[in-house]
Design a protein around this motif. Structure first.
Motif, PDB file in Angstrom:
ATOM      1  N   GLU A   1       5.581  66.888 -20.914  1.00  0.00           N
ATOM      2  CA  GLU A   1       7.014  66.626 -20.836  1.00  0.00           C
ATOM      3  C   GLU A   1       7.492  66.468 -19.395  1.00  0.00           C
ATOM      4  O   GLU A   1       8.313  65.612 -19.092  1.00  0.00           O
ATOM      5  CB  GLU A   1       7.807  67.747 -21.504  1.00  0.00           C
ATOM      6  N   HIS A   2       6.990  67.285 -18.486  1.00  0.00           N
ATOM      7  CA  HIS A   2       7.518  67.323 -17.127  1.00  0.00           C
ATOM      8  C   HIS A   2       6.777  66.433 -16.131  1.00  0.00           C
ATOM      9  O   HIS A   2       7.313  66.116 -15.077  1.00  0.00           O
ATOM     10  CB  HIS A   2       7.551  68.768 -16.626  1.00  0.00           C
ATOM     11  N   TRP A   3       5.549  66.040 -16.434  1.00  0.00           N
ATOM     12  CA  TRP A   3       4.764  65.252 -15.490  1.00  0.00           C
ATOM     13  C   TRP A   3       5.478  63.991 -14.997  1.00  0.00           C
ATOM     14  O   TRP A   3       5.496  63.735 -13.788  1.00  0.00           O
ATOM     15  CB  TRP A   3       3.392  64.901 -16.063  1.00  0.00           C
TER      16      TRP A   3
ATOM     17  N   ALA B   1       1.387  75.409 -25.329  1.00  0.00           N
ATOM     18  CA  ALA B   1       2.684  75.424 -24.653  1.00  0.00           C
ATOM     19  C   ALA B   1       2.573  74.845 -23.244  1.00  0.00           C
ATOM     20  O   ALA B   1       3.426  74.053 -22.814  1.00  0.00           O
ATOM     21  CB  ALA B   1       3.233  76.845 -24.598  1.00  0.00           C
ATOM     22  N   TYR B   2       1.516  75.209 -22.532  1.00  0.00           N
ATOM     23  CA  TYR B   2       1.313  74.689 -21.181  1.00  0.00           C
ATOM     24  C   TYR B   2       1.065  73.183 -21.206  1.00  0.00           C
ATOM     25  O   TYR B   2       1.645  72.426 -20.424  1.00  0.00           O
ATOM     26  CB  TYR B   2       0.141  75.420 -20.518  1.00  0.00           C
ATOM     27  N   ALA B   3       0.218  72.735 -22.122  1.00  0.00           N
ATOM     28  CA  ALA B   3      -0.070  71.302 -22.226  1.00  0.00           C
ATOM     29  C   ALA B   3       1.193  70.520 -22.573  1.00  0.00           C
ATOM     30  O   ALA B   3       1.455  69.452 -21.995  1.00  0.00           O
ATOM     31  CB  ALA B   3      -1.168  71.052 -23.261  1.00  0.00           C
ATOM     32  N   ALA B   4       1.999  71.058 -23.478  1.00  0.00           N
ATOM     33  CA  ALA B   4       3.252  70.388 -23.847  1.00  0.00           C
ATOM     34  C   ALA B   4       4.214  70.362 -22.666  1.00  0.00           C
ATOM     35  O   ALA B   4       4.871  69.342 -22.410  1.00  0.00           O
ATOM     36  CB  ALA B   4       3.886  71.091 -25.039  1.00  0.00           C
ATOM     37  N   PHE B   5       4.280  71.448 -21.943  1.00  0.00           N
ATOM     38  CA  PHE B   5       5.144  71.501 -20.763  1.00  0.00           C
ATOM     39  C   PHE B   5       4.720  70.421 -19.763  1.00  0.00           C
ATOM     40  O   PHE B   5       5.555  69.679 -19.239  1.00  0.00           O
ATOM     41  CB  PHE B   5       5.074  72.883 -20.108  1.00  0.00           C
TER      42      PHE B   5
ATOM     43  N   CYS C   1      -2.188  67.537 -17.790  1.00  0.00           N
ATOM     44  CA  CYS C   1      -2.754  68.880 -17.733  1.00  0.00           C
ATOM     45  C   CYS C   1      -3.426  69.255 -19.040  1.00  0.00           C
ATOM     46  O   CYS C   1      -3.063  68.790 -20.099  1.00  0.00           O
ATOM     47  CB  CYS C   1      -1.654  69.899 -17.490  1.00  0.00           C
ATOM     48  N   ALA C   2      -4.376  70.086 -18.918  1.00  0.00           N
ATOM     49  CA  ALA C   2      -4.995  70.721 -20.079  1.00  0.00           C
ATOM     50  C   ALA C   2      -5.450  72.090 -19.619  1.00  0.00           C
ATOM     51  O   ALA C   2      -5.637  72.317 -18.437  1.00  0.00           O
ATOM     52  CB  ALA C   2      -6.180  69.901 -20.567  1.00  0.00           C
TER      53      ALA C   2
ATOM     54  N   SER D   1      13.410  81.434 -17.353  1.00  0.00           N
ATOM     55  CA  SER D   1      13.293  79.998 -17.583  1.00  0.00           C
ATOM     56  C   SER D   1      11.966  79.492 -17.033  1.00  0.00           C
ATOM     57  O   SER D   1      11.821  79.337 -15.824  1.00  0.00           O
ATOM     58  CB  SER D   1      14.447  79.254 -16.901  1.00  0.00           C
ATOM     59  N   PRO D   2      11.001  79.219 -17.906  1.00  0.00           N
ATOM     60  CA  PRO D   2       9.738  78.669 -17.423  1.00  0.00           C
ATOM     61  C   PRO D   2       9.921  77.365 -16.641  1.00  0.00           C
ATOM     62  O   PRO D   2       9.222  77.128 -15.655  1.00  0.00           O
ATOM     63  CB  PRO D   2       8.926  78.443 -18.701  1.00  0.00           C
ATOM     64  N   SER D   3      10.875  76.548 -17.044  1.00  0.00           N
ATOM     65  CA  SER D   3      11.122  75.299 -16.316  1.00  0.00           C
ATOM     66  C   SER D   3      11.636  75.582 -14.913  1.00  0.00           C
ATOM     67  O   SER D   3      11.251  74.906 -13.955  1.00  0.00           O
ATOM     68  CB  SER D   3      12.123  74.425 -17.064  1.00  0.00           C
ATOM     69  N   ARG D   4      12.500  76.566 -14.776  1.00  0.00           N
ATOM     70  CA  ARG D   4      13.020  76.926 -13.448  1.00  0.00           C
ATOM     71  C   ARG D   4      11.888  77.490 -12.587  1.00  0.00           C
ATOM     72  O   ARG D   4      11.782  77.199 -11.392  1.00  0.00           O
ATOM     73  CB  ARG D   4      14.156  77.937 -13.588  1.00  0.00           C
TER      74      ARG D   4
END
Length: 173
Positions: A46-48, A39-43, A24-25, A88-91
């Motif tokens: 990490e999660h991809w 923050a979005y790119a790092a998320f 993502c970018a 929780s952004p991850s949740r």
């Protein structure tokens, strides 16, 4: 500090993201959104890997799974400021992924999802089918390791002893 209300971001997925981890970018429309973009790119980085593997396992097809995982991350990008404001952004992101996958579940997993709450079935797939550690699976779902382990154990108990819908709850135990 960046005022997230003033940030307007648009998610753009890199087609080569499956191979090099850059799934993502964001294209930033405001100079102040660099923090949200990072923050979005790092998320996404990490999660991809977990999202794409999980989606592939749930739908039973690598190309479809990757497309659905990408779509969920695109949806997250469009809602990123809401996700950041959530507990929780991850949740928040996991909920988007789970909703995207629900209509496309492989026949072999429909019984599992039919007999358990969605989050319970997700926990079993992450831990037992994908082999994720408790910490990694919890991080993907936006849960602490202890909360994830409790969810997983509850899922195992519910899968081993499903309640008979015709039996009164007092007699089910």
């Amino acid at each position: 500090m960046v005022n997230m209300e003033e940030c307007s971001v648009r998610p753009v997925l890199d087609g080569g993201g499956d191979r090099d981890g850059r799934a993502c970018a964001l294209e930033a429309r405001a100079a102040g959104s660099r923090c949200a973009e990072a923050a979005y790119a790092a998320f996404c980085r990490e999660h991809w890997p977990v999202y794409s593997r999980f989606a592939t396992a749930v739908v039973g097809s690598a190309p479809v799974g990757r497309d659905l995982a990408r779509a969920a991350l695109r949806d997250l990008g469009a809602q990123w400021t809401l996700a950041l404001r959530s507990a929780s952004p991850s949740r928040y992101a996991w909920t988007l992924l789970a909703k995207a996958l629900a209509p496309h579940r492989a026949p072999g997993l429909r019984a599992l999802y039919g007999g358990l709450r969605c989050a319970e079935a997700d926990a079993l797939v992450l831990r037992h089918r994908l082999g994720c550690s408790v910490a990694a699976a919890g991080r993907a779902m936006g849960l602490s390791p202890d909360a994830f382990e409790l969810l997983r154990r509850t899922a195992l108990a519910n899968a081993a002893h499903p309640e008979d819908p015709h039996m009164p709850p007092a007699d089910a135990a």
